[in-house]
Design a protein around this motif. Structure first.
Motif, mmCIF file in Angstrom:
data_model
loop_
_atom_site.group_PDB
_atom_site.id
_atom_site.type_symbol
_atom_site.label_atom_id
_atom_site.label_comp_id
_atom_site.label_asym_id
_atom_site.label_seq_id
_atom_site.Cartn_x
_atom_site.Cartn_y
_atom_site.Cartn_z
ATOM 1 N N LYS A 164 68.442 71.410 1.870
ATOM 2 C CA LYS A 164 69.449 70.890 0.863
ATOM 3 C C LYS A 164 69.956 69.461 1.186
ATOM 4 O O LYS A 164 70.407 69.131 2.321
ATOM 5 N N PHE A 165 69.622 68.657 0.277
ATOM 6 C CA PHE A 165 69.920 67.100 0.364
ATOM 7 C C PHE A 165 69.937 66.643 -0.858
ATOM 8 O O PHE A 165 69.733 67.057 -1.848
ATOM 9 N N HIS A 166 70.595 65.259 -0.970
ATOM 10 C CA HIS A 166 70.816 64.503 -2.496
ATOM 11 C C HIS A 166 69.418 64.394 -2.848
ATOM 12 O O HIS A 166 68.231 64.304 -2.349
ATOM 13 N N CYS A 167 69.087 64.593 -4.157
ATOM 14 C CA CYS A 167 67.671 64.673 -4.699
ATOM 15 C C CYS A 167 67.086 63.350 -4.605
ATOM 16 O O CYS A 167 65.833 63.140 -4.377
ATOM 17 N N GLU A 168 67.932 62.219 -4.495
ATOM 18 C CA GLU A 168 67.208 60.956 -4.230
ATOM 19 C C GLU A 168 66.582 60.696 -2.876
ATOM 20 O O GLU A 168 65.793 59.644 -2.858
ATOM 21 N N VAL A 169 66.932 61.544 -2.282
ATOM 22 C CA VAL A 169 66.286 61.502 -0.641
ATOM 23 C C VAL A 169 64.945 62.035 -0.817
ATOM 24 O O VAL A 169 64.128 61.958 0.088
ATOM 25 N N ASN A 170 64.590 62.978 -1.753
ATOM 26 C CA ASN A 170 63.266 63.613 -1.927
ATOM 27 C C ASN A 170 62.197 62.562 -1.934
ATOM 28 O O ASN A 170 62.313 61.746 -2.528
ATOM 29 N N SER A 171 61.131 63.064 -1.257
ATOM 30 C CA SER A 171 60.155 62.230 -1.180
ATOM 31 C C SER A 171 59.425 61.654 -2.684
ATOM 32 O O SER A 171 58.851 60.846 -2.923
ATOM 33 N N ILE A 172 59.469 62.890 -3.334
ATOM 34 C CA ILE A 172 58.953 62.680 -4.725
ATOM 35 C C ILE A 172 59.679 61.583 -5.396
ATOM 36 O O ILE A 172 58.885 60.955 -6.605
ATOM 37 N N GLU A 173 61.003 61.516 -5.170
ATOM 38 C CA GLU A 173 61.552 60.320 -6.023
ATOM 39 C C GLU A 173 60.988 58.904 -5.323
ATOM 40 O O GLU A 173 61.083 57.705 -6.249
ATOM 41 N N GLN A 174 60.716 58.886 -4.131
ATOM 42 C CA GLN A 174 60.031 57.268 -3.755
ATOM 43 C C GLN A 174 58.401 57.358 -4.633
ATOM 44 O O GLN A 174 58.165 56.130 -4.987
ATOM 45 N N CYS A 175 57.843 58.311 -4.651
ATOM 46 C CA CYS A 175 56.723 58.293 -5.515
ATOM 47 C C CYS A 175 56.912 57.956 -6.910
ATOM 48 O O CYS A 175 56.132 57.096 -7.565
ATOM 49 N N TRP A 176 57.713 58.408 -7.429
ATOM 50 C CA TRP A 176 58.078 58.228 -8.779
ATOM 51 C C TRP A 176 58.470 56.740 -9.116
ATOM 52 O O TRP A 176 58.244 55.890 -9.965
ATOM 53 N N GLY A 177 59.546 56.018 -8.005
ATOM 54 C CA GLY A 177 59.919 55.046 -8.234
ATOM 55 C C GLY A 177 58.791 53.797 -7.914
ATOM 56 O O GLY A 177 58.625 52.885 -8.665
ATOM 57 N N PHE A 178 57.970 54.080 -7.176
ATOM 58 C CA PHE A 178 56.645 53.348 -6.890
ATOM 59 C C PHE A 178 55.822 53.119 -8.143
ATOM 60 O O PHE A 178 55.461 52.230 -8.799
ATOM 61 N N SER A 179 55.471 54.277 -8.809
ATOM 62 C CA SER A 179 54.791 54.359 -9.851
ATOM 63 C C SER A 179 55.089 53.911 -11.087
ATOM 64 O O SER A 179 54.708 53.276 -11.948
ATOM 65 N N LYS A 180 56.568 54.192 -11.080
ATOM 66 C CA LYS A 180 57.268 53.569 -12.583
ATOM 67 C C LYS A 180 57.284 51.687 -12.336
ATOM 68 O O LYS A 180 57.199 51.150 -13.360
ATOM 69 N N ARG A 181 57.271 51.442 -11.135
ATOM 70 C CA ARG A 181 57.176 49.879 -10.964
ATOM 71 C C ARG A 181 55.969 49.313 -11.264
ATOM 72 O O ARG A 181 55.774 48.311 -12.099
ATOM 73 N N PRO A 207 50.152 54.832 -2.750
ATOM 74 C CA PRO A 207 49.643 54.944 -1.779
ATOM 75 C C PRO A 207 50.049 56.305 -0.709
ATOM 76 O O PRO A 207 51.263 56.478 -0.885
ATOM 77 N N ILE A 208 49.127 56.639 0.214
ATOM 78 C CA ILE A 208 49.637 58.112 1.026
ATOM 79 C C ILE A 208 50.475 57.583 2.125
ATOM 80 O O ILE A 208 51.650 58.248 2.324
ATOM 81 N N LYS A 209 50.715 56.350 2.454
ATOM 82 C CA LYS A 209 51.458 55.732 3.430
ATOM 83 C C LYS A 209 52.866 55.750 2.736
ATOM 84 O O LYS A 209 54.106 56.331 3.362
ATOM 85 N N SER A 210 53.143 55.327 1.432
ATOM 86 C CA SER A 210 54.336 55.533 0.882
ATOM 87 C C SER A 210 54.995 56.939 0.869
ATOM 88 O O SER A 210 56.032 57.216 0.805
ATOM 89 N N MET A 211 53.717 57.743 0.606
ATOM 90 C CA MET A 211 54.496 59.188 -0.126
ATOM 91 C C MET A 211 54.951 59.806 1.685
ATOM 92 O O MET A 211 55.818 60.492 1.680
#
Length: 213
Positions: A164-181, A207-211
């Motif tokens: 359990k942690f804040h949703c923004e820390v989830n790795s999927i959020e980083q993927c969404w952020g990269f793809s939306k940019r 990229p896999i590295k970002s994930m």
């Protein structure tokens, strides 16, 4: 799962999910000592006979809670069998515990215990203070899996729940952020084929590295 079955059938797959209530919810008939009655009910009505309610297109339907498991792995029905004078009636927590004792479980005599501790607040560390606590800590009840786990594992897929942690820390959020940019860099368009193409290109660009970061 259908896609993976077709494209990568010989690999081991594990799905990772947020530790959210929608993901960890159990099946309607999953084992649960919550609200269990201590004695067999006197009414045979489905609602009062400790039946599980399921929402369907035709309204609410009531089904039996699934069987429990004794320590030896054999099945324990929570309802009296056909031919019994109370056939189809929920056995009650005391009868269920007595059956487990007869099967070799080292449990206290439930006849001397209440259904539950006052206010549902059991003493810290106690597992034998009330009938509900005894069943709650039994392996089959304690290890009841979520509906999502049961569905995936039935098809051979593993499930992992993030802590359990804040949703923004989830790795999927980083993927969404990269793809939306990346998506915002494409020319504006209202054509559905352009939107679909740009969306897929943006997702493929992560990229896999970002994930893994």
């Amino acid at each position: 799962m259908d896609i993976l079955d077709e494209t990568r059938p010989h690999e081991r797959h594990a799905f990772a999910y947020d530790n959210a209530k929608t993901h960890t919810a159990r099946a309607p008939n999953a084992l649960s000592a919550r609200h269990m009655v201590v004695k067999p009910p006197t009414s045979k009505s489905k609602k009062k006979n400790f039946m599980c309610s399921i929402e369907t297109e035709n309204g609410v339907e009531y089904v039996r809670m699934r069987d429990g498991r004794f320590a030896d792995g054999s099945s324990q029905s929570l309802y009296f069998p056909e031919g019994h004078q109370q056939a189809g009636i929920f056995k009650g927590m005391r009868n269920l515990i007595h059956e487990r004792i007869a099967k070799g479980a080292n449990l206290p005599n439930p006849d001397q215990l209440k259904a539950e501790c006052k206010g549902f607040k059991c003493p810290p560390g106690r597992t034998d203070c009330c009938c509900r606590r005894i069943l709650f800590t039994q392996p089959d009840f304690a290890n009841q899996k979520s509906m999502l786990e049961e569905h995936c594992e039935a098809r051979g897929y593993e499930v992992i729940f993030f802590p359990k942690f804040h949703c923004e820390v989830n790795s999927i959020e980083q993927c969404w952020g990269f793809s939306k940019r990346i998506y915002r860099m494409f020319p504006s368009s209202s054509k559905e084929e352009d939107l679909a193409r740009n969306m897929n290109a943006a997702l493929d660009a992560v990229p896999i590295k970002s994930m893994r970061k």
